[in-house]
Scaffold this active site. Structure first.
Site, PDB file in Angstrom:
ATOM      1  N   GLU A 171      -6.114  -4.693  10.042  1.00 31.02           N
ATOM      2  CA  GLU A 171      -5.068  -3.721  10.348  1.00 31.02           C
ATOM      3  C   GLU A 171      -5.410  -2.963  11.628  1.00 31.02           C
ATOM      4  O   GLU A 171      -6.167  -1.985  11.586  1.00 31.02           O
ATOM      5  CB  GLU A 171      -4.932  -2.717   9.197  1.00 31.02           C
ATOM      6  CG  GLU A 171      -4.553  -3.339   7.875  1.00 31.02           C
ATOM      7  CD  GLU A 171      -3.875  -2.347   6.947  1.00 31.02           C
ATOM      8  OE1 GLU A 171      -2.756  -2.625   6.531  1.00 31.02           O
ATOM      9  OE2 GLU A 171      -4.459  -1.278   6.677  1.00 31.02           O
ATOM     10  N   ASN A 231       0.877  -1.162   0.000  1.00 29.23           N
ATOM     11  CA  ASN A 231       0.000   0.000   0.000  1.00 29.23           C
ATOM     12  C   ASN A 231       0.919   1.216   0.000  1.00 29.23           C
ATOM     13  O   ASN A 231       1.491   1.565   1.026  1.00 29.23           O
ATOM     14  CB  ASN A 231      -0.892  -0.018   1.251  1.00 29.23           C
ATOM     15  CG  ASN A 231      -1.717   1.252   1.375  1.00 29.23           C
ATOM     16  OD1 ASN A 231      -1.780   2.057   0.453  1.00 29.23           O
ATOM     17  ND2 ASN A 231      -2.351   1.437   2.530  1.00 29.23           N
ATOM     18  N   TRP A 232       1.060   1.805  -1.169  1.00 31.93           N
ATOM     19  CA  TRP A 232       2.032   2.905  -1.304  1.00 31.93           C
ATOM     20  C   TRP A 232       1.530   4.193  -0.652  1.00 31.93           C
ATOM     21  O   TRP A 232       2.291   5.122  -0.466  1.00 31.93           O
ATOM     22  CB  TRP A 232       2.340   3.153  -2.787  1.00 31.93           C
ATOM     23  CG  TRP A 232       3.120   2.065  -3.462  1.00 31.93           C
ATOM     24  CD1 TRP A 232       3.401   0.803  -2.975  1.00 31.93           C
ATOM     25  CD2 TRP A 232       3.752   2.142  -4.750  1.00 31.93           C
ATOM     26  NE1 TRP A 232       4.149   0.098  -3.878  1.00 31.93           N
ATOM     27  CE2 TRP A 232       4.385   0.895  -4.989  1.00 31.93           C
ATOM     28  CE3 TRP A 232       3.832   3.138  -5.736  1.00 31.93           C
ATOM     29  CZ2 TRP A 232       5.092   0.625  -6.167  1.00 31.93           C
ATOM     30  CZ3 TRP A 232       4.531   2.867  -6.907  1.00 31.93           C
ATOM     31  CH2 TRP A 232       5.163   1.625  -7.110  1.00 31.93           C
ATOM     32  N   GLY A 252       2.040   2.125  10.707  1.00 31.50           N
ATOM     33  CA  GLY A 252       3.053   3.172  10.594  1.00 31.50           C
ATOM     34  C   GLY A 252       3.724   3.520  11.911  1.00 31.50           C
ATOM     35  O   GLY A 252       4.447   4.509  12.001  1.00 31.50           O
ATOM     36  N   GLY A 281       4.788   1.120   4.768  1.00 32.28           N
ATOM     37  CA  GLY A 281       6.147   1.666   4.694  1.00 32.28           C
ATOM     38  C   GLY A 281       7.157   0.754   4.007  1.00 32.28           C
ATOM     39  O   GLY A 281       7.930   1.205   3.160  1.00 32.28           O
TER      40      GLY A 281
HETATM   41  P1  PGA Z   1       2.467   0.157   7.610  1.00 27.96           P
HETATM   42  O1  PGA Z   1       1.054   0.449   6.919  1.00 27.96           O
HETATM   43  O2  PGA Z   1       2.971  -1.151   7.065  1.00 27.96           O
HETATM   44  O3  PGA Z   1       3.333   1.318   7.234  1.00 27.96           O
HETATM   45  O4  PGA Z   1       2.211   0.074   9.085  1.00 27.96           O
HETATM   46  C1  PGA Z   1       0.151  -0.584   6.662  1.00 27.96           C
HETATM   47  C2  PGA Z   1      -1.108  -0.041   6.043  1.00 27.96           C
HETATM   48  O5  PGA Z   1      -1.564   1.040   6.441  1.00 27.96           O
HETATM   49  O6  PGA Z   1      -1.680  -0.667   5.130  1.00 27.96           O
END
Ligand code: PGA
Length: 247
Positions: A166, A9-10, A172, A234
């Site tokens: 999630e 997921n960019w 993040g 990320g």
């Molecule tokens: P992250 O994001 O890997 O940077 O924690 C995951 C997401 O929001 O899909």
């Protein structure tokens, strides 16, 4: 046996030219015969990325879409536009869209239905806040999201879709859910699908974990019986993504 699916997921990263450069950088690293690989990219990057991954094992996803067919919805993108551009997947209901752009479950249900109608595979996101986890209502909240977002969706459609668990507090933040926490909720989601539909549907639907997935924790997370891969933020923007795909 469910096939694993690892999706990047960019988010709001990479200009079109940077996106093409990243595809070229990752091309050899994300090769896999056993895992489905998806890049979910910003709308403006879709056309160049579809071109850049042609002939590889990578499929392209969108990060969002609107449920109406066409018309006066300034700034929005329709499912039909995505399909015509070569998109196969679409993330629906990411917590950032729910939070910053006030997308509610009623709207997300319309988006999920439209995605199926257009022939896109939704990656439907769900997940609790830290407060909800501390209150002990994690599974109640997620069951509500799943039931609302899939209202009126047929079993055959659910079998083909992807659900991403999630936890908001893990996105993040570098604070990954423990393997036990992630598996517990992914299993809970599968049980919820079994109740809503049947065992065969629950066995078929692919459930990803997302939230600070990295090259170091992917193998253990993806080895859990109810975790069928990951939605990666990320770490999808660097060479590490290849290590996650080939966990
Ligand atoms: P992250 O994001 O890997 O940077 O924690 C995951 C997401 O929001 O899909």
């Amino acid at each position: 046996m469910r096939r694993k699916i690892v999706a990047g997921n960019w988010k709001m990263n990479k200009t079109p030219s940077e996106a093409v450069a990243l595809c070229n950088e990752l091309k050899e690293l994300v090769k896999s015969d056993s895992v489905d690989v998806v890049y979910c990219v910003p709308a403006i990057d879709i056309v160049p990325v579809v071109e850049a991954v042609k002939g590889t094992n990578v499929e392209v996803g969108a990060e969002n879409m609107y449920f109406e067919d066409k018309g006066a919805y300034t700034g929005e993108i329709s499912a039909e536009m995505l399909v015509d551009a070569g998109v196969k997947y679409v993330i629906i209901g990411h917590s950032e869209r729910r939070d910053y752009f006030k997308e509610d479950d009623e709207l997300l249900n319309k988006k999920v239905k439209k995605a199926f109608e257009a022939g896109l595979t939704p990656i439907l996101c769900c997940g609790e806040s830290l407060k909800q986890r501390e209150m002990g209502v994690t599974m109640d909240f997620i069951r509500f999201q799943i039931k609302s977002d899939l209202d009126g969706v047929a079993a055959d459609q659910v079998k083909d879709m992807v659900i991403a668990y999630e936890p908001i507090w893990a996105i993040g933040t570098g604070m990954t859910a423990t393997t036990e926490q992630a598996e517990e909720v992914c299993k809970g989601i599968r049980d919820c699908i079994a109740e809503m539909y049947d065992e065969a549907t629950a066995e078929a639907v692919r459930i990803q974990y997302g939230g600070s997935v990295n090259a170091g924790n992917a193998a253990e997370l993806f080895a859990q019986p109810d975790i069928d891969g990951g939605l990666v933020g990320g770490a999808s923007l660097k060479a590490d993504f290849g290590k996650i795909v080939n966990y």
